[in-house]
Structures are given as C-alpha cells and as structure tokens.
Design an enzyme around this catalytic site. Structure first.
Site, PDB file in Angstrom:
ATOM      1  N   TRP A 308     -45.694  24.608   0.834  1.00 40.17           N
ATOM      2  CA  TRP A 308     -45.057  24.100  -0.391  1.00 40.17           C
ATOM      3  C   TRP A 308     -44.281  22.825  -0.104  1.00 40.17           C
ATOM      4  O   TRP A 308     -43.941  22.075  -1.008  1.00 40.17           O
ATOM      5  CB  TRP A 308     -44.148  25.165  -1.018  1.00 40.17           C
ATOM      6  CG  TRP A 308     -42.896  25.517  -0.240  1.00 40.17           C
ATOM      7  CD1 TRP A 308     -42.785  25.716   1.107  1.00 40.17           C
ATOM      8  CD2 TRP A 308     -41.577  25.727  -0.771  1.00 40.17           C
ATOM      9  NE1 TRP A 308     -41.492  26.043   1.452  1.00 40.17           N
ATOM     10  CE2 TRP A 308     -40.729  26.063   0.327  1.00 40.17           C
ATOM     11  CE3 TRP A 308     -41.029  25.659  -2.042  1.00 40.17           C
ATOM     12  CZ2 TRP A 308     -39.365  26.330   0.155  1.00 40.17           C
ATOM     13  CZ3 TRP A 308     -39.678  25.929  -2.207  1.00 40.17           C
ATOM     14  CH2 TRP A 308     -38.861  26.257  -1.119  1.00 40.17           C
ATOM     15  N   ASP A 309     -44.021  22.555   1.173  1.00 46.83           N
ATOM     16  CA  ASP A 309     -43.341  21.328   1.589  1.00 46.83           C
ATOM     17  C   ASP A 309     -43.967  20.107   0.905  1.00 46.83           C
ATOM     18  O   ASP A 309     -43.267  19.170   0.514  1.00 46.83           O
ATOM     19  CB  ASP A 309     -43.469  21.120   3.116  1.00 46.83           C
ATOM     20  CG  ASP A 309     -42.972  22.302   3.936  1.00 46.83           C
ATOM     21  OD1 ASP A 309     -43.110  23.437   3.468  1.00 46.83           O
ATOM     22  OD2 ASP A 309     -42.476  22.087   5.056  1.00 46.83           O
ATOM     23  N   GLU A 447     -36.416  33.200   3.973  1.00 46.83           N
ATOM     24  CA  GLU A 447     -37.308  34.106   4.714  1.00 46.83           C
ATOM     25  C   GLU A 447     -36.570  35.120   5.590  1.00 46.83           C
ATOM     26  O   GLU A 447     -37.207  35.950   6.235  1.00 46.83           O
ATOM     27  CB  GLU A 447     -38.272  33.282   5.577  1.00 46.83           C
ATOM     28  CG  GLU A 447     -39.252  32.477   4.753  1.00 46.83           C
ATOM     29  CD  GLU A 447     -40.119  31.551   5.600  1.00 46.83           C
ATOM     30  OE1 GLU A 447     -39.771  31.302   6.769  1.00 46.83           O
ATOM     31  OE2 GLU A 447     -41.137  31.065   5.062  1.00 46.83           O
ATOM     32  N   LYS A 557     -31.348  31.836   4.821  1.00 52.11           N
ATOM     33  CA  LYS A 557     -31.991  30.878   5.716  1.00 52.11           C
ATOM     34  C   LYS A 557     -31.944  29.454   5.154  1.00 52.11           C
ATOM     35  O   LYS A 557     -31.686  28.490   5.860  1.00 52.11           O
ATOM     36  CB  LYS A 557     -33.443  31.290   5.955  1.00 52.11           C
ATOM     37  CG  LYS A 557     -34.194  30.334   6.871  1.00 52.11           C
ATOM     38  CD  LYS A 557     -35.617  30.773   7.121  1.00 52.11           C
ATOM     39  CE  LYS A 557     -36.339  29.770   8.017  1.00 52.11           C
ATOM     40  NZ  LYS A 557     -37.752  30.029   8.174  1.00 52.11           N
ATOM     41  N   GLN A 558     -32.260  29.341   3.876  1.00 53.81           N
ATOM     42  CA  GLN A 558     -32.366  27.999   3.276  1.00 53.81           C
ATOM     43  C   GLN A 558     -32.160  28.117   1.777  1.00 53.81           C
ATOM     44  O   GLN A 558     -32.219  29.227   1.238  1.00 53.81           O
ATOM     45  CB  GLN A 558     -33.744  27.414   3.565  1.00 53.81           C
ATOM     46  CG  GLN A 558     -34.892  28.174   2.915  1.00 53.81           C
ATOM     47  CD  GLN A 558     -36.233  27.870   3.563  1.00 53.81           C
ATOM     48  OE1 GLN A 558     -36.603  28.528   4.529  1.00 53.81           O
ATOM     49  NE2 GLN A 558     -36.954  26.896   3.043  1.00 53.81           N
TER      50      GLN A 558
HETATM   51  C1  BGC Z   1     -39.552  27.400   6.044  1.00 51.69           C
HETATM   52  C2  BGC Z   1     -40.550  27.228   4.928  1.00 51.69           C
HETATM   53  C3  BGC Z   1     -41.385  25.983   5.213  1.00 51.69           C
HETATM   54  C4  BGC Z   1     -42.033  26.067   6.581  1.00 51.69           C
HETATM   55  C5  BGC Z   1     -42.774  24.817   6.945  1.00 51.69           C
HETATM   56  C6  BGC Z   1     -40.286  27.473   7.362  1.00 51.69           C
HETATM   57  O1  BGC Z   1     -39.362  27.596   8.408  1.00 51.69           O
HETATM   58  O2  BGC Z   1     -38.812  28.581   5.853  1.00 51.69           O
HETATM   59  O3  BGC Z   1     -39.883  27.077   3.693  1.00 51.69           O
HETATM   60  O4  BGC Z   1     -42.359  25.857   4.240  1.00 51.69           O
HETATM   61  O5  BGC Z   1     -41.030  26.288   7.557  1.00 51.69           O
HETATM   62  O6  BGC Z   1     -41.929  23.717   6.963  1.00 51.69           O
END
Ligand code: BGC
Length: 724
Positions: A308-309, A447, A557-558
């Site tokens: 999704w980035d 996550e 986490k984010q």
């Molecule tokens: C993040 C995801 C991201 C992926 C790739 C993961 O650590 O939690 O949101 O899409 O890294 O960058």
C-alpha cells in the site's frame, strides 16, 4: 524498461546490486522476488598483479557524490600500496533518463608515484544473487544462457529460473589509448581484460557503455524480439557518442526537474526534498507494466514487492507531477484484477481481494514466514488479514480521478476496481444479530495487533469503498449510462447488489466514544496502557519493555487511527482529530517508517505546524541520516513520498477537493517560502507560497481552475492570482 537503481562498480569490495523493474522470479525464495540481475558494472583493476581494492590496499582519499540534478554518481579514490605508491581511481556513471536501456560508466586511472603494469578486467557479472534475504540464504534467480566477450564488446544473457524472463546485458568499451580488450574465460561472467604499462602521472580513460533489455520490455518488438539484438543495437548507436548520450540524459532530467522541482527556502530541507523527488523519479516504471516496490529500486529487501506504500504514500507525488505515471501505477493493479478475483474466490469471498504484497503476476506474494524482532522465524498472516490494502487501492483510484478527471481510465479500469472491491467487502463482512456489520480477524496498519475485530481504519476504508461504489454506480448511471451498463454487464452487477452495499456501509461498526475517541479495534482500550518513549523527539519504543510484549499493550506500531486524518481530513471534526491525535501520539512508536509523515499530515489538519515539522523531519531525513539504521536495505520510499505530501499538501496546503483545489498554507518556523508546480485536471499550476500569501497561475493547459481559499472560491488563469 532498462537498468535502474543502485549500481556499484568494483574496486570497493562491496556487492553490486542491479535491479530491473518488472523482473521477478520465485527461484527458491518464499515468494517471487525482484531479481538482482547480472551486473554490467563490475570492474577489477590490478597493479603489478595486486587488486586495487579496499581489501588489499590502504585508502588515502575517498569521495563519492550523487548529482541529483543530472543523476550522475561520481567517485574518486586514492589507494596506496604497502610501499606508499598511490593510485588514483575516478569514475562517473549514470543510467540514461532519455533511454532507459542505456548506461555509461567513465573510468580514469592514474599511477601517481611510479610506472607500473596494470590490468583492467571488465566483467558482466552473472554470479549475482539476492543476498538481502530475511532468512539469510542468498537466492540466485537466474542461469546464464549465453556469454561472450569479443574485441571491446561483451555480452551476457540470463534466464530467470521460474518466470523464464530473459535478461540481456551488453558492454562496449572505448579507451583513450585505444587499448584492446580481450576475452578471458571465467565462470558465469563475460570477462575481458586489457593490460598496459601505466606511466607515472598519466591519466588513462575508459568509457564503458552498457545496454540492458529484458524479454518483458514492450519496445523489444522493434528490435525483432531478441534481447541480444536489442542490446547490441543500443550499444552500436551509443558507442563513440558519449557526449550526445550525456546531453540527452541531462536534457531529460532537466525537463523532469522543470515540473517536479520544489523550492523551499531552507537549504537543508530543499536538498532533502530533491533527494526524495530523485528517488521517486528513478523508480517510476517508464513504459513498462510494473509498479514501485517498498524499497524503490535500491534493493531486493521485501522482495521488491509492491505494498500500500505505493498507492497511499508515493502515488500523490506522481498524481501532481507526472499524472501518466500515476495512471500506469494504477493500471498495474488493474491488469492484475483477475488474480485479485482468484484470491477472493480462493478464500470464499466475492469480487477482488487485492494482494497485500504484489509482484509480477498479481498473486499474493506475502511470504509465509518472516524473522521477528527476536530473531525467531514466525508465520505471517498478512495476506489474509491485512485487507485494508483493498480500500487503499480504491482510495488511490478515487484520488486519481479527482485529480485528473480521467474519464477513460474510470470507464475502462477504475469503475471495475471500485465495484469489484466493494463486492469483496460486502462478502467479507459478517452481520451481527443487531443488524450491524463487522470485519473480524483483520490486521490494521498497526501490525503489532494481529487478528483483531473491527479495526477502525479497515472498517472506515471498507465503508468508504462501499459508499463510493454506490455513488459511482448512480453518478455514471446518469451521466454515462451506456458505459456504466457495459461495465456492469461485464461483471454481472445489478442495482440490488449496490443497494446491499449501501445497507452495509450505513451499518458497519465504527467504534467511537462520546468524546470522539476512536478505539483502534475492539478490546484495544482494555490492553495494558503503556506509553511510547517521548524523550528523543519522535516517540519510540520504550526500552524497558520487551518487543515481544507489544501485542498485549496499547503501543501502536504506526499511524493507524491517525491514518484516517491523513487520508480523510474533512471527514472528522477538528475536536475529534485532536482527541485522537493526543491519545495515539503518546502510544505510537513509529516502528514503521510510514508513520511519521502521516502524523505530520494529521497535525497540519489542526494547524499545528511546529509539531508537524518534528515528524516531517524524521520522515524526510530517514535515509539521508539513516534514522532507522537500515538504509542499506534500500530507501524508505513511502516515507519519501509522505514527505513530499507534507510539503505540498501540508505546509503549502494545496489539496484536491471534489470539483476544485483548495489552498491553506501552514508554514512552520524556518520555512518562509515554498514554490512548486502542480498538475490538476490537465492544467499545470505554479504556486508560490510566502507565509500566508499565495500566488498561483496556470502555466500550461487550460485556465479556469477553481480554487478555494479562506472559505471563498476563485478561478486560476494564466494571470497570477494573489491570495491571502
Ligand atoms: C509496515 C507496512 C508497510 C511495509 C512495507 C511494514 O513494516 O508495517 O505498513 O507496508 O512495512 O513498507
């Protein structure tokens, strides 16, 4: 598509990386990976039989610099042997922006203290493998099927094991002394050598031209379909025309910068923003059916997979600087809708269930195992659970349409993506006895917490998709009934199904208390309430807590709930945003690099420019300062794209609304002026933001662009309009 990304010639002892967008292979990997292809830049120099390298000589001087304006990497190293004799090595190299199949490496050698015998060995190295693997086993993805090195031209062809993609690599050389290169037999390489007596102080110059083609390149047809013929033809047309090759490369970059440049009146920030733009531009697929991986084209980390980035963080940059590239990124998804349908069916759902990680075929490439923070190999369930990707893709389609008005795209791809994804959500929800709908066992952007029920972000994105599906069905039904009928017929969509989407959208649970506080997922507030460590600027993981405990705590986490304010700033009242931002900022540890830019955007919605600036700097300098300590695994492309959004949509405050643009600058202290160009619906608009004053004019395309400022609507034309 030609050669792109991080290329390393020899003399350093480091492993080169050569990534060609669109070449993925499974080989023995857990999932299909971006292939580390044969390296055309490998070069070894021997002085009196001794390698000129960091392993066998001292380095008395070394400098390496990347010219962002013209995308040229230069290097100068002075080596010294045990007796103190010095040898200077300098190089300059680029991959042409004017012809992505062509690259040039110029090398200069000089023995500074004595005459000596020198051998220069140029290799097309067919021994490369994917070495940055989470489970630490290098994986080689191809076999060499052809190689030869003739007088001054060498060629190597490889075929990937699993996807059987051919990769042709050719190198041609010119030297200042007209020195001949002769083939040497050496394993999986096409090697040629040249030996000469180097006179003290004299500079010997070599120019290596390299050409790369793969059997996936659409323009291969014009070379009769053979990668070898194509490579050799490119070489023939380039050799001897070094100046012309460089000029066209330079011109192509200057044209890109002309549109993409963002001028910020803070030198450090301006240069870092240029670094962002440079990386996004080099990673963009040009004429190839491909997308951009999480590490752009800097490494094979994450298998080079598309997350999704791309849609959420990188796409906005392309939307407003190169709308055609934005379209092709979305077409990459559309061309793989069949696989998304298969994935849905395979899991017992309808419509399109998009892959959490995608590569060449569109199958879900999420590895089944990964190494967690404690070094343990753990199973990965994101393919089944991190379903917000479906809403993210639809969000990107909608943003693309708002920004471009590209009807053709909607009629031929966009509508189908939206409808098929709405269909997926409708089959993925479960109905509770009270008539409410929920999404169980999902993983949101955070996550740390897997298999949770009713993740706010996921539910909101599901609702967004379902509502958009209803709205587009109606809108296109009245404005373009025939075309809508064609799409509906193709996917067997009828009005009753759309009505069901509406019912679900209206009844999907979204947990928010009377103060507006949104619970990240059901039961989140009951978890151990720990705080992030805010002592070092942007909050981080508290060292006293073991990472394995994350799941049982409220540490995030984010950006997860906060993502909603980044993506939907107008859907939540400021009080609600404030309450949630205050709550989640204290608990978010930004363990993913995606997070800080989203926080910056959320703070800017509330006009909190100084707070936003702190997060922005974290996102912007992530790779230049190696903030996460893992830039060797490639740039954090989402963070780079997010930083661009903060500057343009956030600080300068230029956003796309339905039917118009809006501008509302919020510059932080230290930034007084931002200038940039911005494509919107076929018009290129130049913005000059100084404090709260905005000057804007259309520089290309039609005038008559509606723009909102301070609650009033204005029209942009070729004449500068001053607002504020
Ligand atoms: C993040 C995801 C991201 C992926 C790739 C993961 O650590 O939690 O949101 O899409 O890294 O960058």
């Amino acid at each position: 598509m030609g050669l792109r990304g991080s290329l390393e010639e020899g003399c350093e002892g480091s492993h080169p990386g050569t990534y060609i967008a669109g070449v993925y292979d499974k080989g023995e990997a857990l999932s299909s990976e971006l292939v580390n292809a044969p390296n055309p830049l490998s070069l070894k120099i021997y002085v009196e039989g001794k390698p000129l390298s960091v392993d066998s000589m001292k380095v008395s001087f070394h400098t390496r610099s990347l010219n962002l304006k013209h995308a040229v990497l230069s290097r100068r190293t002075v080596f010294a042997d045990e007796e103190g004799n010095r040898y200077e090595y300098a190089s300059r190299r680029y991959v042409s922006m004017a012809n992505v199949h062509l690259g040039v490496l110029e090398v200069e050698f000089a023995s500074l203290d004595r005459d000596c015998n020198v051998t220069l060995r140029k290799l097309i190295d067919g021994g490369t493998a994917n070495t940055l693997h989470p489970l630490n086993q290098p994986v080689k993805h191809y076999r060499v099927v052809d190689r030869h090195a003739g007088q001054n031209t060498s060629y190597l062809e490889a075929e990937t094991f699993d996807s059987r993609i051919r990769i042709g690599v050719a190198v041609g050389v010119e030297s200042s002394e007209k020195l001949p290169f002769n083939m040497v037999e050496e394993g999986d390489v096409a090697a040629s050598e040249c030996s000469f007596l180097a006179e003290k102080g004299r500079r010997y110059k070599f120019t290596f031209y390299f050409a790369v083609f793969t059997s996936r390149d659409p323009d291969l047809k014009s070379y009769g379909g053979s990668v070898k013929d194509a490579c050799l033809a490119i070489l023939r047309s380039a050799i001897g025309k070094q100046e012309a090759a460089f000029l066209s490369h330079k011109k192509a970059w200057e044209e890109k910068w002309e549109t993409c440049q963002v001028e910020v009146d803070d030198d450090e920030v301006r240069n870092a923003v240029r670094f962002v733009i440079y990386h996004l531009l080099i990673a963009a697929p040009r004429g190839l059916d491909a997308s951009i991986g999480a590490k752009a084209l800097c490494s094979e980390w994450y298998g080079g997979h598309v997350f999704w980035d791309t849609e959420i963080y990188m796409l906005p940059f392309f939307l407003h600087t190169e709308p055609d590239t934005a379209r092709s990124l979305l077409m990459y998804r559309y061309r793989r809708i069949g696989k998304a349908r298969e994935k849905a069916r395979g899991h017992g759902y309808d419509g399109a269930f998009w892959p959490w990680e995608s590569a060449l075929t569109g199958e879900d490439e999420t590895p089944r195992e990964w190494v967690d923070v404690d070094g343990k190999v753990v199973p990965v369930h994101h393919a089944e659970r991190e379903i917000h990707i479906c809403g993210d893709i639809v969000y990107a389609v909608w943003r693309y349409y708002l920004a471009t008005g590209d009807l053709d795209f909607m009629l031929n791809a966009g509508l189908e993506i939206v409808f098929e994804t709405a269909r997926f959500w409708a089959s993925r929800v479960s109905r509770r006895p009270d008539g409410k709908y929920e999404l169980k066992c999902v993983t949101g952007p955070d996550e740390f917490h897997e298999c949770v029920d009713n993740n706010a972000y996921t539910n909101f994105l599901a609702r967004f998709t379902l509502k958009l599906g209803c709205e587009l069905y109606e809108r296109f039904g009245s404005d373009h009934p025939e075309e809508l009928g064609r799409v509906a017929e193709k996917i067997h969509l009828q009005g009753e199904e759309v009505e069901r989407w509406r019912e679900i959208a209206e009844n999907i649970v979204f947990p928010m208390d009377s103060n507006g506080l949104i619970e990240e997922f059901e039961g989140y507030f009951k978890l151990r309430d720990l705080r992030a460590d805010a002592s070092k600027g942007v909050p981080a993981w508290p060292e006293s807590v073991a990472p394995s405990e994350a799941r049982s705590t409220q540490l995030v986490k984010q950006a997860d709930v906060v993502m909603l304010f980044h993506l939907f700033p107008d859907e939540f009242p400021p009080e609600v945003q404030r309450v949630n931002l205050d709550y989640y900022a204290e608990r978010t540890v930004h363990a993913s690099s995606l997070s800080p830019a989203s926080y910056a955007m959320a703070y800017l919605n509330l006009g909190m420019a100084e707070e936003a600036y702190r997060y922005f700097r974290h996102a912007l300098f992530i790779d230049l300062r190696n903030i996460y300590g893992n830039t060797f695994k490639g740039v954090h492309a989402a963070s780079l794209g997010g930083s661009w959004q903060v500057v343009v949509h956030g600080f300068a405050g230029v956003r796309v609304k339905e039917g118009c643009l809006s501008v509302n600058p919020k510059l932080p202290r230290g930034i007084n002026r931002i200038r940039f160009k911005f494509w919107y619906r076929g018009s290129l608009i130049e913005f000059d933001v100084k404090g709260r004053r905005v000057e804007a004019r259309v520089v290309e395309g039609e005038g008559g662009v509606p723009i909102e400022h301070g609650g009033r609507r204005y029209t942009l034309s070729r004449k500068a309009l001053v607002l504020g």
